[in-house]
Write a protein that holds these residues in place. Structure first.
Motif, mmCIF file in Angstrom:
data_model
loop_
_atom_site.group_PDB
_atom_site.id
_atom_site.type_symbol
_atom_site.label_atom_id
_atom_site.label_comp_id
_atom_site.label_asym_id
_atom_site.label_seq_id
_atom_site.Cartn_x
_atom_site.Cartn_y
_atom_site.Cartn_z
ATOM 1 N N UNK A 341 40.040 49.932 33.698
ATOM 2 C CA UNK A 341 39.054 48.855 33.606
ATOM 3 C C UNK A 341 39.429 47.976 32.415
ATOM 4 N N UNK A 342 38.981 46.745 32.454
ATOM 5 C CA UNK A 342 39.278 45.819 31.360
ATOM 6 C C UNK A 342 38.225 44.723 31.338
ATOM 7 N N UNK A 343 38.223 43.985 30.240
ATOM 8 C CA UNK A 343 37.437 42.751 30.179
ATOM 9 C C UNK A 343 38.273 41.705 29.458
ATOM 10 N N UNK A 344 37.925 40.470 29.689
ATOM 11 C CA UNK A 344 38.663 39.392 29.054
ATOM 12 C C UNK A 344 38.013 38.059 29.364
ATOM 13 N N UNK A 345 38.683 36.989 28.976
ATOM 14 C CA UNK A 345 38.174 35.636 29.198
ATOM 15 C C UNK A 345 39.057 34.918 30.209
ATOM 16 N N UNK A 346 38.396 34.239 31.154
ATOM 17 C CA UNK A 346 39.129 33.433 32.133
ATOM 18 C C UNK A 346 38.466 32.063 32.250
ATOM 19 N N UNK A 347 39.234 31.109 32.761
ATOM 20 C CA UNK A 347 38.679 29.785 33.060
ATOM 21 C C UNK A 347 37.536 29.939 34.059
ATOM 22 N N UNK A 348 36.517 29.109 33.893
ATOM 23 C CA UNK A 348 35.305 29.246 34.704
ATOM 24 C C UNK A 348 35.590 29.161 36.198
ATOM 25 N N UNK A 349 36.595 28.377 36.594
ATOM 26 C CA UNK A 349 36.838 28.183 38.027
ATOM 27 C C UNK A 349 37.417 29.417 38.719
ATOM 28 N N UNK A 350 37.819 30.449 37.927
ATOM 29 C CA UNK A 350 38.320 31.690 38.547
ATOM 30 C C UNK A 350 37.470 32.888 38.141
ATOM 31 N N UNK A 351 36.227 32.625 37.720
ATOM 32 C CA UNK A 351 35.401 33.692 37.149
ATOM 33 C C UNK A 351 34.488 34.388 38.151
ATOM 34 N N UNK A 352 34.462 33.956 39.391
ATOM 35 C CA UNK A 352 33.559 34.561 40.375
ATOM 36 C C UNK A 352 33.988 35.990 40.684
#
Length: 382
Positions: A341-352
């Motif tokens: 498992x992981x978490x991170x930051x992505x651009x909003x347009x690929x966050x769904x």
């Protein structure tokens, strides 16, 4: 989890250091302290024990302090602290606790913290703060420099802090202090355990029901041993603390949140109550209000890699066609999930949720999906 200590500074020790060594813990440098990363049974066993029974953590490296209003007014101390954080402190009930963040003028996060309105008689106008170990000196200096006349910061370096977490925690605590079982989530009380004064709050950093327990450092070893004497309780190190909080989708300061991230990007809007969202009046309010209204350009998300290989902090996140869209901030193996498992930051347009991405691990793209957090269900007392 280990953080290198500065070569010119010796490692600090918590009041429970000798207890860890006696239990055979493997000690590592963390936030300037010599801390137990695991005990002889290992991280996996400790993680699972906490999910199934009760784990006891030494978190005495955290900073504990009080904000005190000379006029003994909660309104005075609340307004002073609301000038530094976005949470609603004014409407805290006595003994109620909230999670919040110290914000920079640009809305970046200087640290995250817990704030409690002290409910003990004679302590009207007091707030109890718990801040991160690595940031406590900087936090105290930041707060002190911005307090109005009549409000004082009192750091309490003579207090220890431990956390009892897991489904058996409430039953264990009820045997020691019956009133503990009656506490609601994010509420606190002063209790006696084996004749030892303790300030307890029903909170924690694992996603499980549990308590954080503050006491005088001189009493900490006796309290630690008393809790460990219960057959449902075992000591847990930093390694399992990290895998537990990652499965719970909880941020680690300096990794998942820092001065480059805002509370909205980090998905922490829930920690900013409606009055503060509307009124502002805290550092970075303009940015926070703008991101609430228009959305942030990037957002913190959960990530589920395919296969068994974990993606660690710093792994670049790309779309299947190779566009770089973000970075992993925490990652590892989730024992409860039985997979990475992981978490991170992505651009909003690929966050769904469900969006396909690739995580670059040692130069190789690992397929993954944007996933809902927490990865393991929260089991707080509601």
């Amino acid at each position: 989890m280990a953080e290198p200590a500065r070569a010119d500074e010796p490692l600090l020790k918590t009041p429970l250091h000798g207890e860890h060594v006696a239990l055979g813990a493997r000690m590592v440098p963390f936030a300037g302290y010599d801390m137990p990363v695991q005990y002889p049974t290992g991280i996996l066993t400790e993680h699972n024990w906490t999910r199934e029974h009760a784990g006891l953590f030494d978190v005495s490296h955290m900073g504990q302090a009080f904000l005190v209003a000379e006029d003994k007014s909660h309104e005075t101390v609340a307004k002073a602290f609301e000038a530094l954080i976005p949470a609603d402190v004014l409407n805290l009930k006595p003994n109620q606790q909230r999670y919040s963040q110290l914000l920079a003028d640009d809305g970046g996060i200087l640290d995250d913290l817990m704030v409690t309105r002290v409910g003990a008689p004679g302590h009207e106008g007091w707030l109890y703060l718990v801040v991160n170990a690595s940031m406590k000196d900087a936090d105290y200096a930041h707060i002190q420099a911005r307090l109005p006349a009549g409000v004082t910061l009192n750091r309490k370096d003579n207090l220890a802090l431990m956390a009892l977490q897991g489904p058996s925690a409430a039953a264990v605590m009820a045997e020691k202090a019956p009133e503990a079982a009656e506490l609601a989530f994010m509420m606190s009380a002063d209790v006696q355990i084996d004749g030892i004064w303790c300030h307890i709050s029903r909170s924690g950093y694992t996603g499980e029901d549990g308590y954080e327990i503050s006491c005088h450092d001189k009493d900490s070893a006796a309290l630690w041993r008393s809790l460990l004497a219960h057959p449902e309780v075992k000591p847990i190190g930093l390694g399992a603390r990290d895998s537990l909080r990652l499965e719970a989708g909880l941020c680690l300061y300096g990794h998942d949140i820092d001065t480059t991230t805002s509370p909205i990007e980090a998905g922490l809007i829930w920690s900013i109550q409606k009055r503060r969202r509307e009124e502002g009046g805290f550092p970075g309010a303009e940015r926070v209000q703008r991101e609430i209204k228009d959305g942030a350009g990037r957002v913190r998300v959960g990530l589920k890699p395919e296969g068994r290989a974990p993606a660690r902090e710093g792994s670049v996140i790309v779309t299947p066609d190779g566009r770089e869209v973000g970075v992993v901030t925490s990652g590892g193996f989730g024992p409860t999930v039985n997979g990475p498992v992981a978490m991170g930051y992505v651009a909003r347009d690929v966050s769904a949720i469900g969006t396909d991405v690739h995580l670059m691990v040692r130069g190789k793209p690992i397929p993954a999906k944007i996933a809902a957090m927490p990865f393991a269900p929260h089991r707080y007392k509601r």
